[in-house]
Design a protein around this motif. Structure first.
Motif, mmCIF file in Angstrom:
data_model
loop_
_atom_site.group_PDB
_atom_site.id
_atom_site.type_symbol
_atom_site.label_atom_id
_atom_site.label_comp_id
_atom_site.label_asym_id
_atom_site.label_seq_id
_atom_site.Cartn_x
_atom_site.Cartn_y
_atom_site.Cartn_z
ATOM 1 N N ILE A 77 0.838 -1.201 0.000
ATOM 2 C CA ILE A 77 0.000 0.000 0.000
ATOM 3 C C ILE A 77 0.872 1.250 0.000
ATOM 4 O O ILE A 77 0.606 2.228 -0.729
ATOM 5 N N GLU A 78 1.930 1.241 0.772
ATOM 6 C CA GLU A 78 2.831 2.392 0.805
ATOM 7 C C GLU A 78 3.528 2.580 -0.545
ATOM 8 O O GLU A 78 3.688 3.715 -1.020
ATOM 9 N N GLU A 79 3.942 1.477 -1.157
ATOM 10 C CA GLU A 79 4.565 1.550 -2.488
ATOM 11 C C GLU A 79 3.602 2.183 -3.487
ATOM 12 O O GLU A 79 3.987 3.042 -4.297
ATOM 13 N N LEU A 80 2.350 1.773 -3.442
ATOM 14 C CA LEU A 80 1.359 2.271 -4.391
ATOM 15 C C LEU A 80 1.014 3.735 -4.118
ATOM 16 O O LEU A 80 0.800 4.515 -5.052
ATOM 17 N N LYS A 81 0.957 4.103 -2.848
ATOM 18 C CA LYS A 81 0.674 5.501 -2.512
ATOM 19 C C LYS A 81 1.779 6.425 -3.012
ATOM 20 O O LYS A 81 1.522 7.570 -3.406
ATOM 21 N N ASP A 130 -7.182 4.395 -11.220
ATOM 22 C CA ASP A 130 -8.634 4.580 -11.348
ATOM 23 C C ASP A 130 -9.308 4.439 -9.989
ATOM 24 O O ASP A 130 -10.273 5.148 -9.685
ATOM 25 N N VAL A 131 -8.807 3.510 -9.178
ATOM 26 C CA VAL A 131 -9.332 3.313 -7.821
ATOM 27 C C VAL A 131 -8.279 3.801 -6.828
ATOM 28 O O VAL A 131 -7.165 3.273 -6.792
ATOM 29 N N PRO A 132 -8.577 4.818 -6.042
ATOM 30 C CA PRO A 132 -7.601 5.366 -5.091
ATOM 31 C C PRO A 132 -7.122 4.306 -4.099
ATOM 32 O O PRO A 132 -7.867 3.409 -3.714
ATOM 33 N N VAL A 133 -5.879 4.444 -3.675
ATOM 34 C CA VAL A 133 -5.250 3.455 -2.802
ATOM 35 C C VAL A 133 -5.395 3.875 -1.342
ATOM 36 O O VAL A 133 -5.140 5.028 -0.983
ATOM 37 N N TYR A 134 -5.811 2.938 -0.506
ATOM 38 C CA TYR A 134 -5.872 3.170 0.930
ATOM 39 C C TYR A 134 -5.750 1.820 1.633
ATOM 40 O O TYR A 134 -6.015 0.763 1.054
ATOM 41 N N TRP A 135 -5.319 1.846 2.901
ATOM 42 C CA TRP A 135 -5.185 0.602 3.654
ATOM 43 C C TRP A 135 -6.576 0.023 3.901
ATOM 44 O O TRP A 135 -7.469 0.709 4.401
ATOM 45 N N GLY A 136 -6.757 -1.224 3.540
ATOM 46 C CA GLY A 136 -8.055 -1.881 3.641
ATOM 47 C C GLY A 136 -8.676 -2.124 2.288
ATOM 48 O O GLY A 136 -9.673 -2.851 2.171
ATOM 49 N N LEU A 137 -8.088 -1.530 1.240
ATOM 50 C CA LEU A 137 -8.585 -1.732 -0.124
ATOM 51 C C LEU A 137 -8.317 -3.157 -0.582
ATOM 52 O O LEU A 137 -7.220 -3.689 -0.397
ATOM 53 N N GLU A 152 -7.191 -3.882 -6.780
ATOM 54 C CA GLU A 152 -7.687 -4.122 -8.130
ATOM 55 C C GLU A 152 -6.538 -4.618 -9.009
ATOM 56 O O GLU A 152 -5.354 -4.519 -8.655
ATOM 57 N N ALA A 153 -6.900 -5.095 -10.186
ATOM 58 C CA ALA A 153 -5.883 -5.597 -11.115
ATOM 59 C C ALA A 153 -4.860 -4.518 -11.459
ATOM 60 O O ALA A 153 -3.669 -4.806 -11.623
ATOM 61 N N GLU A 154 -5.307 -3.272 -11.553
ATOM 62 C CA GLU A 154 -4.369 -2.196 -11.901
ATOM 63 C C GLU A 154 -3.280 -2.029 -10.839
ATOM 64 O O GLU A 154 -2.117 -1.748 -11.157
ATOM 65 N N HIS A 155 -3.650 -2.236 -9.580
ATOM 66 C CA HIS A 155 -2.673 -2.123 -8.504
ATOM 67 C C HIS A 155 -1.727 -3.328 -8.507
ATOM 68 O O HIS A 155 -0.509 -3.176 -8.360
ATOM 69 N N GLU A 156 -2.316 -4.493 -8.656
ATOM 70 C CA GLU A 156 -1.516 -5.715 -8.648
ATOM 71 C C GLU A 156 -0.497 -5.705 -9.781
ATOM 72 O O GLU A 156 0.681 -6.046 -9.593
ATOM 73 N N ARG A 157 -0.963 -5.320 -10.974
ATOM 74 C CA ARG A 157 -0.055 -5.333 -12.124
ATOM 75 C C ARG A 157 1.013 -4.253 -12.015
ATOM 76 O O ARG A 157 2.145 -4.452 -12.457
#
Length: 464
Positions: free
Chosen positions: A315-319, A326-333, A336-341
């Motif tokens: 989560i910190e890496e993504l933030k 497209d979908v904002p990043v927060y702890w507890g999310l 989505e595929a966009e984050h994983e990829r």
């Protein structure tokens, strides 16, 4: 004179050299002039075609042969001539060509490009194309590699029920299995469907997972795995979801989350390595025509150690990433595929293990961590796909499991037998599930799950 396979001719430049042999196969193309013609013949044993050279002077039925439609079935008898210095490494000089099965002139796979969308409408014919020949050949090899690795490492193959009375995931999106007359449903006094009148005297569904049943056998046989069909009535139209798909689900007693991760990585590497070794022609075709980075990516998967970090670290890496998701990043999310990829394609450029997810977004059977917020879960994320594997250390503490079942408002009486596993010899145990079609997507470079299943089942589509 003997019947042989085209793959054998390509295996050795001296195989059947200067011998008269017979091939049986299908016409891929024919081109001819008045005196000489060429047939590309495929017999299903390899993606490669054998070039048949036919001369009018040698064949009484030459004019008839030249008019054979594409996909006609033929038997060719002739001499094998190897031509290593030519574009085509070998050819068959035909002495006889016999029509064994005709093909109508409206055969839909003429020599031109076809979209994957169109080919899905003729799923019964698409394996005749080079792309889908390669895909389904690799699918077969990957399935064998899964069984081979697990069998060689002490796992017992287990067949779990397809019809079940429980929902392993607790999600409720299941296909009902019933013999009730839907036009005249039996009702109870309060107007509900009377399930006691159904075939099994209760509500049953097609399984979403064999995991819970496999856990029971792991606590007797130590290591087991399922490899079978699963069904989810999820109205999803993404490229990664299907309503009917196959799952590989190993379960291991006396192994914790770290052990789980070691097994996942070893199994994925074993499958990738087997495909690289045994599907070189198919991979070369897909690399040239579908995904130019396919072989490079698979070799890296085989050779490099996978990355590992916690969900919180991810989560910190993504933030901190310089990108607007497209979908904002927060702890507890629930990522989505966009984050994983993004994690495995842009930050680490290889497969990535994420561990210790928030308990709210994971299944009830995953072991609660001491922090009270996360569970001992692991997902393997891979480039081009996102999540490929999901696993966890299973919750072995009966009191904690009971509370999780209550918190998720699940009917406890349906899980009495599952709780028994904790009452009678509880121990640390772990497991994971691999969506086999996603694995096939990964090793073929195909982008849509519908193109790695022989006959895909998705919302609104149950053809063939």
């Amino acid at each position: 004179m003997s019947d042989i396979l085209v793959k054998d001719l390509f295996s050795d430049q001296h195989y059947a050299e200067d011998q008269t042999i017979t091939l049986h196969g299908w016409v891929k193309t024919i081109r001819s002039s008045k005196k000489i013609g060429f047939i590309e013949l495929n017999d299903g044993s390899t993606i490669k075609n054998a070039q048949i050279v036919m001369k009018a002077s040698d064949l009484d039925n030459y004019a008839e042969i030249a008019k054979f439609p594409i996909s006609s079935t033929i038997a060719v008898t002739g001499k094998v001539v190897y031509t290593p210095d030519a574009k085509q490494p070998l050819e068959i000089h035909a002495d006889a060509v016999v029509l064994e099965g005709t093909s109508d002139s409206d055969y839909p796979l003429q020599k031109k490009a076809h979209t994957y969308e169109y080919l899905r409408t003729i799923a019964h014919l698409r394996p005749r194309t080079n792309t889908f020949y390669a895909v389904f050949r690799i699918r077969s090899l990957a399935a064998f590699a899964v069984h081979q690795y697990l069998q060689e490492h002490g796992f017992n193959y287990l067949n779990t029920p397809i019809i079940t009375g429980s929902d392993a995931e607790g999600a409720g999106q299941m296909f009902r299995a019933t013999t009730l007359d839907l036009n005249h449903l039996p009702l109870t006094e309060d107007g509900q469907v009377d399930n006691s009148k159904d075939f099994f005297r209760k509500e049953t569904n097609l399984t979403v997972s064999g995991q819970l049943e496999a856990e029971a056998f792991a606590l007797a046989l130590r290591k087991v795995y399922t490899f079978g069909p699963t069904f989810r009535a999820e109205n999803s139209h993404t490229q990664r979801h299907a309503s009917e798909f196959w799952m590989i689900e190993p379960e291991m007693a006396f192994e914790d989350l770290d052990d789980d991760i070691v097994t996942i990585e070893a199994l994925i590497k074993a499958v990738v390595s087997y495909v690289l070794d045994h599907a070189q022609d198919e991979l070369a075709f897909l690399n040239d025509n579908v995904d130019e980075h396919l072989i490079e990516r698979l070799e890296k998967t085989r050779d490099e150690k996978f990355a590992r970090l916690t969900y919180t670290e991810a989560i910190e890496e993504l933030k901190n990433a310089d990108v607007d998701f497209d979908v904002p990043v927060y702890w507890g999310l629930d990522l989505e595929a966009e984050h994983e990829r993004y994690l495995c394609e842009h930050i680490y450029n290889k497969p990535v293990f994420l561990t210790d997810y928030p308990k709210e977004i994971k299944a009830f059977y995953m072991r609660a961590n001491d922090d009270g917020k996360t569970v001992a879960a692991v997902d393997l994320l891979v480039p081009e796909i996102g999540e490929l594997v999901g696993g966890s250390q299973r919750e072995e503490r009966l009191d904690v499991l009971k509370q999780k079942i209550a918190d998720n408002q699940m009917p406890e009486d349906e899980y009495d037998w599952y709780e028994d596993l904790r009452k009678y010899g509880e121990t640390v145990h772990s497991g994971f599930g691999i969506g086999f079609e996603r694995l096939v997507m990964y090793v073929t470079g195909m982008e849509n799950i519908r193109d790695v299943i022989p006959y895909p089942r998705t919302p609104g589509n149950a053809e063939f």
